[in-house]
Design an enzyme around this catalytic site. Sequence first.
Site, PDB file in Angstrom:
ATOM      1  N   ARG A 229       0.853  -1.183   0.000  1.00 12.42           N
ATOM      2  CA  ARG A 229       0.000   0.000   0.000  1.00 12.42           C
ATOM      3  C   ARG A 229       0.891   1.236   0.000  1.00 12.42           C
ATOM      4  O   ARG A 229       1.965   1.250   0.617  1.00 12.42           O
ATOM      5  CB  ARG A 229      -0.891   0.050   1.248  1.00 12.42           C
ATOM      6  CG  ARG A 229      -2.127  -0.807   1.170  1.00 12.42           C
ATOM      7  CD  ARG A 229      -3.157  -0.252   0.173  1.00 12.42           C
ATOM      8  NE  ARG A 229      -4.374  -1.044   0.135  1.00 12.42           N
ATOM      9  CZ  ARG A 229      -4.613  -2.051  -0.712  1.00 12.42           C
ATOM     10  NH1 ARG A 229      -3.737  -2.405  -1.621  1.00 12.42           N
ATOM     11  NH2 ARG A 229      -5.764  -2.701  -0.672  1.00 12.42           N
ATOM     12  N   HIS A 277      -1.039   0.720  -9.638  1.00 17.67           N
ATOM     13  CA  HIS A 277      -1.757  -0.126  -8.670  1.00 17.67           C
ATOM     14  C   HIS A 277      -2.511  -1.250  -9.384  1.00 17.67           C
ATOM     15  O   HIS A 277      -3.720  -1.439  -9.189  1.00 17.67           O
ATOM     16  CB  HIS A 277      -2.726   0.708  -7.811  1.00 17.67           C
ATOM     17  CG  HIS A 277      -3.213  -0.030  -6.588  1.00 17.67           C
ATOM     18  ND1 HIS A 277      -3.491   0.585  -5.398  1.00 17.67           N
ATOM     19  CD2 HIS A 277      -3.477  -1.344  -6.382  1.00 17.67           C
ATOM     20  CE1 HIS A 277      -3.913  -0.305  -4.506  1.00 17.67           C
ATOM     21  NE2 HIS A 277      -3.905  -1.503  -5.092  1.00 17.67           N
TER      22      HIS A 277
HETATM   23  P1  NDP Z   1      -2.025 -11.245   4.794  1.00 19.61           P
HETATM   24  O1  NDP Z   1      -2.915 -10.684   5.835  1.00 19.61           O
HETATM   25  O2  NDP Z   1      -2.224 -12.666   4.365  1.00 19.61           O
HETATM   26  O3  NDP Z   1      -0.493 -11.108   5.249  1.00 19.61           O
HETATM   27  C1  NDP Z   1       0.004  -9.947   5.849  1.00 19.61           C
HETATM   28  C2  NDP Z   1       1.429 -10.199   6.287  1.00 19.61           C
HETATM   29  O4  NDP Z   1       1.975  -8.964   6.778  1.00 19.61           O
HETATM   30  C3  NDP Z   1       1.549 -11.230   7.422  1.00 19.61           C
HETATM   31  O5  NDP Z   1       2.693 -12.025   7.246  1.00 19.61           O
HETATM   32  C4  NDP Z   1       1.704 -10.336   8.650  1.00 19.61           C
HETATM   33  O6  NDP Z   1       2.419 -10.902   9.728  1.00 19.61           O
HETATM   34  C5  NDP Z   1       2.509  -9.200   8.074  1.00 19.61           C
HETATM   35  N1  NDP Z   1       2.386  -8.008   8.919  1.00 19.61           N
HETATM   36  C6  NDP Z   1       1.274  -7.297   9.204  1.00 19.61           C
HETATM   37  N2  NDP Z   1       1.568  -6.292  10.047  1.00 19.61           N
HETATM   38  C7  NDP Z   1       2.891  -6.372  10.315  1.00 19.61           C
HETATM   39  C8  NDP Z   1       3.781  -5.647  11.132  1.00 19.61           C
HETATM   40  N3  NDP Z   1       3.373  -4.604  11.870  1.00 19.61           N
HETATM   41  N4  NDP Z   1       5.084  -6.014  11.150  1.00 19.61           N
HETATM   42  C9  NDP Z   1       5.510  -7.086  10.439  1.00 19.61           C
HETATM   43  N5  NDP Z   1       4.707  -7.833   9.629  1.00 19.61           N
HETATM   44  C10 NDP Z   1       3.408  -7.479   9.579  1.00 19.61           C
HETATM   45  O7  NDP Z   1      -2.124 -10.267   3.533  1.00 19.61           O
HETATM   46  P2  NDP Z   1      -1.917 -10.606   1.991  1.00 19.61           P
HETATM   47  O8  NDP Z   1      -0.587 -11.260   1.832  1.00 19.61           O
HETATM   48  O9  NDP Z   1      -3.098 -11.268   1.433  1.00 19.61           O
HETATM   49  O10 NDP Z   1      -1.892  -9.115   1.366  1.00 19.61           O
HETATM   50  C11 NDP Z   1      -0.963  -8.152   1.809  1.00 19.61           C
HETATM   51  C12 NDP Z   1      -1.331  -6.791   1.286  1.00 19.61           C
HETATM   52  O11 NDP Z   1      -1.088  -6.697  -0.116  1.00 19.61           O
HETATM   53  C13 NDP Z   1      -2.816  -6.399   1.396  1.00 19.61           C
HETATM   54  O12 NDP Z   1      -3.147  -5.997   2.691  1.00 19.61           O
HETATM   55  C14 NDP Z   1      -2.907  -5.276   0.392  1.00 19.61           C
HETATM   56  O13 NDP Z   1      -2.623  -4.053   1.032  1.00 19.61           O
HETATM   57  C15 NDP Z   1      -1.805  -5.587  -0.608  1.00 19.61           C
HETATM   58  N6  NDP Z   1      -2.336  -5.894  -1.941  1.00 19.61           N
HETATM   59  C16 NDP Z   1      -1.961  -5.116  -2.992  1.00 19.61           C
HETATM   60  C17 NDP Z   1      -2.428  -5.380  -4.252  1.00 19.61           C
HETATM   61  C18 NDP Z   1      -2.009  -4.547  -5.420  1.00 19.61           C
HETATM   62  O14 NDP Z   1      -2.590  -4.672  -6.490  1.00 19.61           O
HETATM   63  N7  NDP Z   1      -0.986  -3.707  -5.282  1.00 19.61           N
HETATM   64  C19 NDP Z   1      -3.340  -6.505  -4.514  1.00 19.61           C
HETATM   65  C20 NDP Z   1      -3.661  -7.257  -3.345  1.00 19.61           C
HETATM   66  C21 NDP Z   1      -3.183  -6.959  -2.109  1.00 19.61           C
HETATM   67  P3  NDP Z   1       1.883 -12.241  10.481  1.00 19.61           P
HETATM   68  O15 NDP Z   1       2.207 -13.358   9.503  1.00 19.61           O
HETATM   69  O16 NDP Z   1       2.689 -12.317  11.712  1.00 19.61           O
HETATM   70  O17 NDP Z   1       0.408 -12.053  10.699  1.00 19.61           O
HETATM   71  C1  OXD Z   2      -6.441  -5.313  -3.148  1.00 20.12           C
HETATM   72  C2  OXD Z   2      -5.874  -4.419  -4.161  1.00 20.12           C
HETATM   73  O1  OXD Z   2      -6.330  -5.028  -1.952  1.00 20.12           O
HETATM   74  O2  OXD Z   2      -6.165  -4.619  -5.364  1.00 20.12           O
HETATM   75  O3  OXD Z   2      -7.048  -6.337  -3.530  1.00 20.12           O
HETATM   76  O4  OXD Z   2      -5.118  -3.507  -3.831  1.00 20.12           O
END
Ligand code: NDP
Ligand code: OXD
Length: 314
Positions: A229, A277
């Site tokens: 993000r 994005h």
């Molecule tokens: P998940 O919820 O499956 O994974 C999030 C990961 O981030 C976990 O490993 C979590 O740790 C870690 N995390 C969260 N907070 C912290 C912190 N404070 N410090 C360290 N690690 C942290 O999310 P997804 O993998 O499904 O997606 C991740 C992000 O990708 C979404 O939230 C979205 O913002 C972004 N995204 C972007 C897209 C785009 O088109 N650019 C498309 C889709 C998603 P833990 O394992 O310990 O819980």
């Molecule tokens: C999502 C994205 O969060 O597209 O799915 O950013």
Amino acid sequence: MSLLLAMTGWHVEDWRSRFKALLPDMPVVTLGEAFDRRAVHYVASWKHPPGSLAGLPNLAVIFSLGAGVDFLFADDRLPEVPIARVVDPDLTTRMSEYIVLHCLMILRQQRRYDRQQRDRLWDDDRDQPAARSVRVGVMGLGELGRDAAHKLQVMGFDVAGWSRSPRAIAGLQSFAGEDGLPDFLARTDILVSLLPLTEDTRGMIDATLLAGLAQDGRLGGPYLINAGRGGLQVEADILAALEAGTLKGATLDVFETEPLPAESPLWSHPAVTVTPHNSAMSEPLAVATLIATQIRRHQAGEPLAHLVDPARRY
Ligand code: NDP
Ligand code: OXD
């Protein structure tokens, strides 16, 4: 019992058609029309206008139409009901394609060869680092980060990951929490951000974090790829690190302000790759099918999948 579609920037009627086909017995209403607020049991949202979900007395579940849910928690009048998000193999695959593509672009210096071709310059540089000599650090080891890390390993990169809680993933060196961050950064030549935006992660890709990246790697300086993000990054600090030479390049799919304003220096910076994005566009029918399946499960009294933790906000 109805489904309310609450979105901005997307074609709501296309979504209504998809849901009507998948849930023929369920009325599907939209924010742009008069509807019975007491009948709404389910909401499917993408960036709904803040406050627009207040006053739905029988709301049972909010479904995010994306993987990220930061836009939901930005609404301080969000009803306190379970939130489920998108976890979809097609989306995950697309994100891993993007991450592997851009790590390879960096490894194989593709931007440089683009410039050379434009200038009709034949310079067959023989210093080509091997993938195994390049250390990639994936921030976020969730649905997306784990798959990207695995596929980077298949390409031969030396991959480590960082997450909030410790993660034991076969073959992957992993670091966790604030305590693990300095060591993780110090062994990272390409930093990949796949973190959610929360109060803990907002603005964390700043001057301090960038200064912690490895300066002794085979690429001649560290690179950043952020597809998580835009709120994670401080763009002024990224530009300053690029100017100082402590960051060699940045590939950004997400931005502090989207669409990226025309006047942003990121557009024309020679060391920056901008994508709009769309590193992992959700396939609309796959998303609608996932949500329709979740609604049927909920109606049958079965547990929902992919629930968001309201305390962690991801
Ligand atoms: P998940 O919820 O499956 O994974 C999030 C990961 O981030 C976990 O490993 C979590 O740790 C870690 N995390 C969260 N907070 C912290 C912190 N404070 N410090 C360290 N690690 C942290 O999310 P997804 O993998 O499904 O997606 C991740 C992000 O990708 C979404 O939230 C979205 O913002 C972004 N995204 C972007 C897209 C785009 O088109 N650019 C498309 C889709 C998603 P833990 O394992 O310990 O819980
Ligand atoms: C999502 C994205 O969060 O597209 O799915 O950013």
